[in-house]
Design an enzyme around this catalytic site. Structure first.
Site, PDB file in Angstrom:
ATOM      1  CB  CYS A 190      73.545  34.574   1.725  1.00 31.68           C
ATOM      2  SG  CYS A 190      71.771  34.190   1.910  1.00 31.68           S
ATOM      3  CG  ASP A 238      70.881  40.574   6.957  1.00 28.19           C
ATOM      4  OD1 ASP A 238      69.846  40.117   7.128  1.00 28.19           O
ATOM      5  OD2 ASP A 238      71.881  39.642   6.768  1.00 28.19           O
ATOM      6  CG  HIS A 269      71.267  39.396   3.509  1.00 26.78           C
ATOM      7  ND1 HIS A 269      71.704  38.703   4.543  1.00 26.78           N
ATOM      8  CD2 HIS A 269      71.264  38.576   2.434  1.00 26.78           C
ATOM      9  CE1 HIS A 269      71.915  37.580   3.965  1.00 26.78           C
ATOM     10  NE2 HIS A 269      71.583  37.414   2.842  1.00 26.78           N
TER      11      HIS A 269
END
Length: 300
Positions: A190, A238, A269
């Site tokens: 991330c 995502d 994600h």
């Protein structure tokens, strides 16, 4: 005979809940909006509590490598970041049987500090034979607070440019560390995936291999500096991060960068994070296998 309750992990959590959690976790919406949206999905069998138990992290249940595993040695070390926040600190994990020096891998956390999941990832990296170092961006504010919401707020309050300098300093610190042989890889998730992409662009001569998991690219003006090699791990569902991929790929191709991209079908994600319901065991295992094999090849 009364039927057993459906395990929380088996409840059919709607995709919208995962999408809203992603927006909440990245500051697109606040907690009140997130909770209000979740309330619209509740049914007799799907309560607010059951959804939150899937979406929110359960770090104790997700640990894969114990901190006292005999195959590793873990400690904390500080390093200087003169262009960032000054003194910084990270979690250093070394294979117990490492006699002298070995290839090193920087492990970069998400947008909430060095939580237990990322520390566990650092231990997994060390068990695979690498010197692992996971900096805690929140050290200047006292370190990861033990709570993701507070950690997210703390990290969001920090100067972004200084944070990036802290990770550049961490990469240089690890590359020159007494246990490192000078070969440096980086893996991040991330925000950490963004940091890996940023390091590849900002200090291309320092980074020998990078694996960003669902991270956005570095600033466009820096991408011309990227040399690679990179292994980019993306999740099909995502939408937020994937929207940046076509342009990023164009820039990588234009720069003749050595890169590979893997898109994981049906994955959300955060699919590598085994502490939440976004975890996809099969895809996470495959992505991790690819990551370790990539580092073994590129950092040999």
């Amino acid at each position: 005979m009364k039927a057993s309750p459906t395990p929380v992990s088996d409840l059919p959590i709607p995709q919208e809940a995962f999408d809203w959690y992603d927006e909440y976790a990245h500051g697109v919406i606040d907690r009140r909006t997130f909770m209000g949206r979740l309330a619209t999905l509740t049914t007799a069998g799907l309560t607010m509590g059951s959804m939150l138990s899937v979406l929110m992290p359960d770090y104790a249940a997700a640990e894969q490598v114990s901190f006292n595993d005999p195959e590793i040695k873990a400690s904390y070390e500080t390093f200087e970041s003169p262009e960032g926040h000054g003194e910084c600190r990270g979690y250093l994990v070394v294979p117990s049987d490492l006699k002298a020096k070995g290839p090193a891998v920087l492990v970069v956390h998400e947008n909430r500090g060095l939580n237990p999941y990322v520390k566990d990832v650092a231990r997994r990296v060390a068990k695979a034979g690498f010197v692992a170092f996971a900096p805690d961006a929140l050290h200047p504010l006292g370190g990861y607070p033990g709570n993701d919401d507070k950690g997210r707020s703390m990290q969001g309050s920090m100067d972004r440019a200084k944070l990036e300098q802290d990770f550049i300093a961490a990469a240089k610190f690890l590359k020159a560390h007494s246990r490192s042989n000078g070969k440096l890889g980086a893996v991040g998730f991330c925000f950490g995936g963004y940091v890996v992409n940023m390091l590849a662009a900002a200090v291309p001569d320092a980074l020998d291999a990078g694996v960003p998991f669902y991270g956005t690219p570095a600033a466009k003006e820096l991408r011309k500096n990227i040399k690679g090699p990179l292994m980019i791990q993306l999740a099909e569902l995502d939408k937020r991060v994937n929207a940046s991929w076509p342009e990023y790929e164009e820039d990588l191709k234009a720069g003749e960068v050595d890169y590979t991209m893997h898109m994981y079908s049906g994955a959300n994600h955060g699919f590598h994070n085994d502490s939440t319901g976004r975890y996809d065991e099969e895809d996470a295992a495959l992505a991790w296998k690819r990551t370790i094999e990539f580092f073994k090849e590129k950092l040999a």
